[in-house]
Write a protein that holds these residues in place. Structure first.
Motif, PDB file in Angstrom:
ATOM      1  N   ALA A 182       0.819  -1.217   0.000  1.00  0.00           N
ATOM      2  CA  ALA A 182       0.000   0.000   0.000  1.00  0.00           C
ATOM      3  C   ALA A 182       0.852   1.266   0.000  1.00  0.00           C
ATOM      4  O   ALA A 182       0.487   2.271  -0.618  1.00  0.00           O
ATOM      5  N   LEU A 183       1.992   1.222   0.678  1.00  0.00           N
ATOM      6  CA  LEU A 183       2.838   2.406   0.808  1.00  0.00           C
ATOM      7  C   LEU A 183       3.816   2.580  -0.345  1.00  0.00           C
ATOM      8  O   LEU A 183       4.178   3.715  -0.692  1.00  0.00           O
ATOM      9  N   VAL A 184       4.256   1.477  -0.949  1.00  0.00           N
ATOM     10  CA  VAL A 184       5.324   1.548  -1.949  1.00  0.00           C
ATOM     11  C   VAL A 184       4.813   1.296  -3.361  1.00  0.00           C
ATOM     12  O   VAL A 184       5.134   2.048  -4.283  1.00  0.00           O
ATOM     13  N   TRP A 185       4.013   0.257  -3.552  1.00  0.00           N
ATOM     14  CA  TRP A 185       3.566  -0.068  -4.906  1.00  0.00           C
ATOM     15  C   TRP A 185       2.337   0.743  -5.317  1.00  0.00           C
ATOM     16  O   TRP A 185       2.294   1.317  -6.410  1.00  0.00           O
ATOM     17  N   ASP A 186       1.332   0.789  -4.463  1.00  0.00           N
ATOM     18  CA  ASP A 186       0.061   1.392  -4.849  1.00  0.00           C
ATOM     19  C   ASP A 186       0.177   2.849  -5.301  1.00  0.00           C
ATOM     20  O   ASP A 186      -0.485   3.246  -6.269  1.00  0.00           O
ATOM     21  N   PRO A 187       0.997   3.700  -4.652  1.00  0.00           N
ATOM     22  CA  PRO A 187       1.092   5.090  -5.129  1.00  0.00           C
ATOM     23  C   PRO A 187       1.633   5.206  -6.555  1.00  0.00           C
ATOM     24  O   PRO A 187       1.381   6.213  -7.229  1.00  0.00           O
ATOM     25  N   ALA A 188       2.361   4.191  -7.012  1.00  0.00           N
ATOM     26  CA  ALA A 188       2.955   4.230  -8.351  1.00  0.00           C
ATOM     27  C   ALA A 188       2.207   3.364  -9.357  1.00  0.00           C
ATOM     28  O   ALA A 188       2.546   3.368 -10.547  1.00  0.00           O
ATOM     29  N   ALA A 189       1.207   2.617  -8.906  1.00  0.00           N
ATOM     30  CA  ALA A 189       0.585   1.592  -9.742  1.00  0.00           C
ATOM     31  C   ALA A 189      -0.022   2.141 -11.025  1.00  0.00           C
ATOM     32  O   ALA A 189      -0.018   1.468 -12.065  1.00  0.00           O
TER      33      ALA A 189
END
Length: 208
Positions: free
Chosen positions: A73-80
Motif C-alpha cells: 500500500a505504501l510503496v507499490w500502490d502510489p505508483a501503480a
C-alpha cells in the motif's frame, strides 16, 4: 451481543493485535514479539491475545502478511497507475524512499523485512520461508518492471533484470541502514543519485 457482532469485534481485535505486532516487530524483531507486551499495550489479557493465534509462530506469520500488505500500500500502490516500465519503476523507487523515511507510525523501527531477514537468515522453518517468499515476490515484481522498460526501449536491450534488482536491493538496504543506524541526513539524496545512475530517466545516459 449478537453472534455477528461478536465475530466483527473478534476481527477488529485481531487486526489491532496484528497492527501493533507490525510496529513492535519493526523495532524489536519478530522474535521480540511477546504476548505479555501486546496484551499490556492493547489493554487485553494474555489469553485474549493468544486465543487469536494459538502460537507465537502463527502470530509472527500473521505479522509478516500484514506488513507485506502495508508495504504494498505504501510503496507499490502510489505508483501503480504510472506508465509500466521505467517510469513506474522510478515512481516505485521514490515511494520506497518515502516509506523508509516517513512511515514511522506504521514501521517505527524502519523496514521490518530487513530486520526479519537478519533475524532468520540462519534459521529454518515457516517464518524464514515466508520472509524469503515475500522478498522474492517483491524482487520478481521489480524484475518485471525492468523487463517492460527493456521492451519499451527505455533501458538497453542487454540489461539484466536480475542484476538491476540485485543492485536496487543493495541501494535500499544501504538507505535503511543510513537512516536507522547512522541518522544520515543525506541518505535519501545519496539514494536518488544512485538510482539516477542505475535507472537514468534520460535514455541517452548509460544504464547498467
Amino acid at each position: 451481543m449478537s453472534p455477528r457482532s461478536t465475530v466483527v469485534e473478534a476481527r477488529r481485535t485481531r487486526a489491532r493485535i496484528i497492527d501493533r505486532s507490525v510496529a513492535l516487530a519493526s523495532v524489536d524483531g519478530l522474535e521480540g514479539l511477546t504476548i505479555g507486551r501486546l496484551a499490556a499495550d492493547l489493554g487485553l489479557s494474555k489469553a485474549g491475545v493468544l486465543g487469536h493465534f494459538g502460537t507465537k509462530e502463527a502470530l509472527q506469520l500473521a505479522t509478516l502478511e500484514r506488513a507485506s500488505a502495508l508495504f504494498t500500500a505504501l510503496v507499490w500502490d502510489p505508483a501503480a497507475a504510472t506508465e509500466p516500465g521505467l517510469r513506474r519503476l522510478r515512481a516505485v523507487c521514490q515511494s520506497w524512499i518515502d516509506y523508509l523515511e516517513h512511515a514511522r507510525e506504521v514501521f517505527p523501527g524502519g523496514c521490518l523485512f530487513t530486520t526479519a531477514a537478519v533475524e532468520f537468515d540462519a534459521h529454518d522453518g515457516p517464518v524464514r520461508r515466508n520472509v524469503a517468499r515475500l522478498l522474492l515476490v517483491w524482487r520478481r515484481r521489480l524484475a518485471g518492471e525492468v523487463r517492460l522498460a527493456v521492451e519499451a526501449g527505455d533501458l538497453p536491450p542487454d540489461t539484466d533484470p536480475e542484476q538491476v534488482v540485485h543492485e536496487l536491493t543493495g541501494i535500499y538496504l544501504a538507505l535503511n541502514q543510513a537512516l536507522q543506524l547512522l541518522r544520515d541526513p543525506l541518505a535519501a539524496t545519496r539514494t536518488r543519485r544512485a538510482l539516477d545512475r542505475l535507472l537514468p530517466a534520460d535514455r541517452s545516459l548509460p544504464a547498467r
